[in-house]
Write an enzyme that holds these catalytic residues in place. Structure first.
Site, PDB file in Angstrom:
ATOM      1  N   SER A  73       8.418  -5.451  20.670  1.00  0.00           N
ATOM      2  CA  SER A  73       8.048  -3.709  19.697  1.00  0.00           C
ATOM      3  C   SER A  73       8.143  -2.107  20.938  1.00  0.00           C
ATOM      4  O   SER A  73       8.375  -1.861  19.274  1.00  0.00           O
ATOM      5  CB  SER A  73       6.559  -4.172  19.359  1.00  0.00           C
ATOM      6  N   ASN A 130      -5.345  -6.613  21.243  1.00  0.00           N
ATOM      7  CA  ASN A 130      -5.391  -7.105  20.080  1.00  0.00           C
ATOM      8  C   ASN A 130      -6.770  -6.232  19.933  1.00  0.00           C
ATOM      9  O   ASN A 130      -6.278  -5.015  18.411  1.00  0.00           O
ATOM     10  CB  ASN A 130      -6.270  -8.460  19.800  1.00  0.00           C
ATOM     11  N   THR A 167       7.189   8.605 -27.886  1.00  0.00           N
ATOM     12  CA  THR A 167       6.626   7.578 -27.403  1.00  0.00           C
ATOM     13  C   THR A 167       7.556   6.459 -27.981  1.00  0.00           C
ATOM     14  O   THR A 167       8.195   6.407 -28.958  1.00  0.00           O
ATOM     15  CB  THR A 167       5.227   6.841 -28.625  1.00  0.00           C
ATOM     16  N   HIS A 168       8.319   5.318 -27.279  1.00  0.00           N
ATOM     17  CA  HIS A 168       9.413   4.110 -27.800  1.00  0.00           C
ATOM     18  C   HIS A 168      10.166   4.878 -27.109  1.00  0.00           C
ATOM     19  O   HIS A 168      11.358   4.556 -27.662  1.00  0.00           O
ATOM     20  CB  HIS A 168       9.163   3.361 -28.545  1.00  0.00           C
ATOM     21  N   SER A 181      30.471  15.001  -7.869  1.00  0.00           N
ATOM     22  CA  SER A 181      31.649  13.642  -7.707  1.00  0.00           C
ATOM     23  C   SER A 181      32.935  13.853  -6.902  1.00  0.00           C
ATOM     24  O   SER A 181      33.143  14.665  -7.222  1.00  0.00           O
ATOM     25  CB  SER A 181      31.877  13.418  -9.317  1.00  0.00           C
ATOM     26  N   LYS A 187      30.644  17.222 -12.488  1.00  0.00           N
ATOM     27  CA  LYS A 187      30.009  16.307 -12.102  1.00  0.00           C
ATOM     28  C   LYS A 187      28.320  16.972 -11.103  1.00  0.00           C
ATOM     29  O   LYS A 187      29.148  17.559 -10.619  1.00  0.00           O
ATOM     30  CB  LYS A 187      29.542  14.867 -11.726  1.00  0.00           C
ATOM     31  N   ASN A 246      25.301  15.783 -10.178  1.00  0.00           N
ATOM     32  CA  ASN A 246      23.800  14.426 -10.179  1.00  0.00           C
ATOM     33  C   ASN A 246      22.868  14.751  -9.890  1.00  0.00           C
ATOM     34  O   ASN A 246      23.310  15.177  -8.382  1.00  0.00           O
ATOM     35  CB  ASN A 246      24.894  12.799  -9.415  1.00  0.00           C
ATOM     36  N   GLU A 262      17.271  10.137  -8.051  1.00  0.00           N
ATOM     37  CA  GLU A 262      17.726   8.632  -8.335  1.00  0.00           C
ATOM     38  C   GLU A 262      17.260   7.658  -6.858  1.00  0.00           C
ATOM     39  O   GLU A 262      16.879   6.898  -6.861  1.00  0.00           O
ATOM     40  CB  GLU A 262      18.750   8.906  -8.104  1.00  0.00           C
ATOM     41  N   LYS A 288       4.160  -3.316  11.511  1.00  0.00           N
ATOM     42  CA  LYS A 288       4.387  -1.676  11.642  1.00  0.00           C
ATOM     43  C   LYS A 288       5.533  -0.961  11.133  1.00  0.00           C
ATOM     44  O   LYS A 288       5.907   0.533  10.615  1.00  0.00           O
ATOM     45  CB  LYS A 288       4.468  -1.858  13.345  1.00  0.00           C
TER      46      LYS A 288
END
Ligand code: ARG
Length: 483
Positions: A31, A118, A163-164, A291, A297, A299, A304, A339
């Site tokens: 490790s 340990n 809402t929605h 882009s 564009k 972006n 994202e 880890k």
């Protein structure tokens, strides 16, 4: 360079082993290439252990001094990038111990008295994570401050609340920002609680059962700062539990996943808001990319990616919690797998918080002392959007209730009014008084104030509501809280 008694892995443990490990198995079990990151915690733990061994007269003062000077050399070597990390020595603990023995001889071999890897590794991970939690706490504060700055500038800016994802009621953009301040303040609280349970000492548990040496575990806890608010030492009280459970790491990753989920929700909004169809905000160009094919564009890569990286942290939570589920007491090598997900969770969260604080609040210009380059708000676009979708319909219903109508009847009446407005393709506030009165004769001229976006906003003057009054009060409260 030879690391004497640890020289060949097959001989590291004892004469018991009759054949060396294959290179593949060495690579599989080692490790060191990721856990060397724990070196500072490992040295700090060893120094506290050695100090206590000397105080308890388990090792001599001379040995203690040799261990201290050897560790100082090792620290300098690692900092300078000269330390020779060896795969053959499996992990950070054996690498540092072998080098110590090489530097100071027998004293180095005595360091591991009353200790096992340990309890050592459990201590290292806890110490390291405690430091990272403190850094994350500071970053969460920075992000909240950035959101507060934006909130303060935009208390009176109106956008449609959804809402929605359907236009619901007008709200203050400042109020919207404060919703995230609440989320991140709870993330901070969660981190502090996780810190409290992380900050406990496993050392002294040894391999699993404790040790026959008269160790002073509380002394070690105090010297490592593993104390509660009253300065009382915090020591793991059961040796089996101390070496084997990683619940603190799981809890931390759960708190981190939740924090990333909050970031992800905000990212989703930023992405929507900066699309052409909304046009509510702009973020600085350095957080966007172009882009390769469409020249027009810009972006929103950063939000994202943050949304994407949230999946990664949630994945780490699943990994860690699954790692634990089948393990019998006490330590099992499975735990070495804690880890990489933990490290990656910390790195992802810290980078994300840092970037978001800057993307939202801007960067301090040292010349002017003013923050520049945070999100910019298109208030006209927000307000225009709030005027679509009959966002003040509830206000008309509330108006009728004040005139004595039961709320359910008022709700029905307004539904008819909205239907008429849709038919005429106008807003409620654009219907003439005579038309409105056809729905209910108690409607008077003062209704137009009620139907305005500002009237609606200011009406919600209740604790936790969106009225500018309330938003300002909340900003003051948050600023006092964050100090
Ligand atoms: N590298 C190990 C880990 O990360 C250290 C503890 C090893 N203990 C053992 N008994 N093999 O968990």
């Amino acid at each position: 360079m030879s690391h004497n008694q640890f020289d060949k892995k097959s001989q590291a443990w004892s004469a018991l082993f009759s054949e060396p490990m294959s290179d593949l198995v060495k690579r599989y079990t080692a490790s060191v290439f990721f856990d060397k990151r724990l070196w500072q915690a490992d040295i700090a733990g060893s120094l506290a252990h050695a100090d206590m061994l000397a105080a308890q007269k388990i090792i001599s003062i001379e040995d203690h001094k040799s261990i201290q000077s050897g560790m100082a050399t090792i620290r300098a070597e690692i900092e300078a990038g000269h330390f020779d990390w060896q795969l053959d020595l499996e992990d950070v603990h054996l690498n540092i111990e072998a080098r110590l023995t090489q530097l100071v001889g027998l004293a180095g071999k005595r360091l591991h008295t009353g200790r096992s890897r340990n309890d050592q590794v459990a201590t290292d991970v806890r110490l390291w994570l405690r430091g990272e939690i403190d850094l994350i706490g500071a970053l969460l504060t920075d992000l909240q401050m950035a959101l507060l700055d934006v909130a303060e500038k935009n208390v009176e800016v109106i956008l449609p609340g959804f809402t929605h994802l359907q236009v619901a009621q007008p709200i203050s953009f400042g109020h919207h920002m404060l919703a995230y301040v609440e989320m991140f303040s709870r993330d901070c609280e969660r981190m502090l609680e996780v810190r409290r349970r992380t900050n406990r000492l496993p050392l002294g548990a040894a391999a699993l059962a404790g040790t026959s040496y008269p160790l002073d575990r509380e002394r070690v806890a105090v010297s490592l700062g593993m104390v509660d608010d009253q300065g009382q030492p915090q020591v793991c009280q059961n040796s089996l539990d101390a070496v084997s459970d990683r619940d603190f790491a799981i809890e931390f990753t759960a708190a981190s996943a939740l924090c990333m989920v909050h970031i992800s929700r905000m990212s989703e909004e930023l992405i929507l808001w900066m699309s052409q169809n909304f046009g509510f905000i702009k973020i600085a160009d350095r957080f966007t990319t172009g882009s390769s094919i469409m020249p027009q564009k810009k972006n929103p890569d950063v939000p994202e990616l943050a949304r994407g990286k949230t999946g990664r942290v949630v994945g780490h939570l699943m990994g860690l919690i699954t790692l634990m589920k089948g393990q019998p007491l006490a330590y099992n090598k499975d735990n070495q797998e804690d880890k990489e997900p933990l490290f990656d969770t910390v790195d992802t969260l810290k980078d994300t918080l840092r970037i978001f604080a800057e993307m939202i609040g801007g960067q301090l210009n040292p010349a002017t002392g003013v923050k520049e380059g945070g999100i910019t708000v298109n208030l006209e676009a927000m307000e225009r959007a709030a005027l679509k979708g009959y966002a003040t319909a509830t206000d008309l219903a509330d108006y009728l209730v004040k005139k004595g109508l039961p709320f359910r009847d008022a709700h029905e009446t307004v539904a008819h009014a909205v239907k008429a407005a849709i038919t005429h393709q106008v807003d409620l506030a654009e219907l003439p008084l005579s038309v409105l009165r056809e729905f209910n004769p108690s409607i008077e001229k003062d209704v137009y104030e009620v139907l305005s976006l500002r009237g609606s906003l200011h009406a919600r003057d209740i604790l936790g509501g969106t009225a500018p009054n309330q938003v300002r009060m909340q900003i003051t409260r948050h600023r006092a809280r964050l100090g």
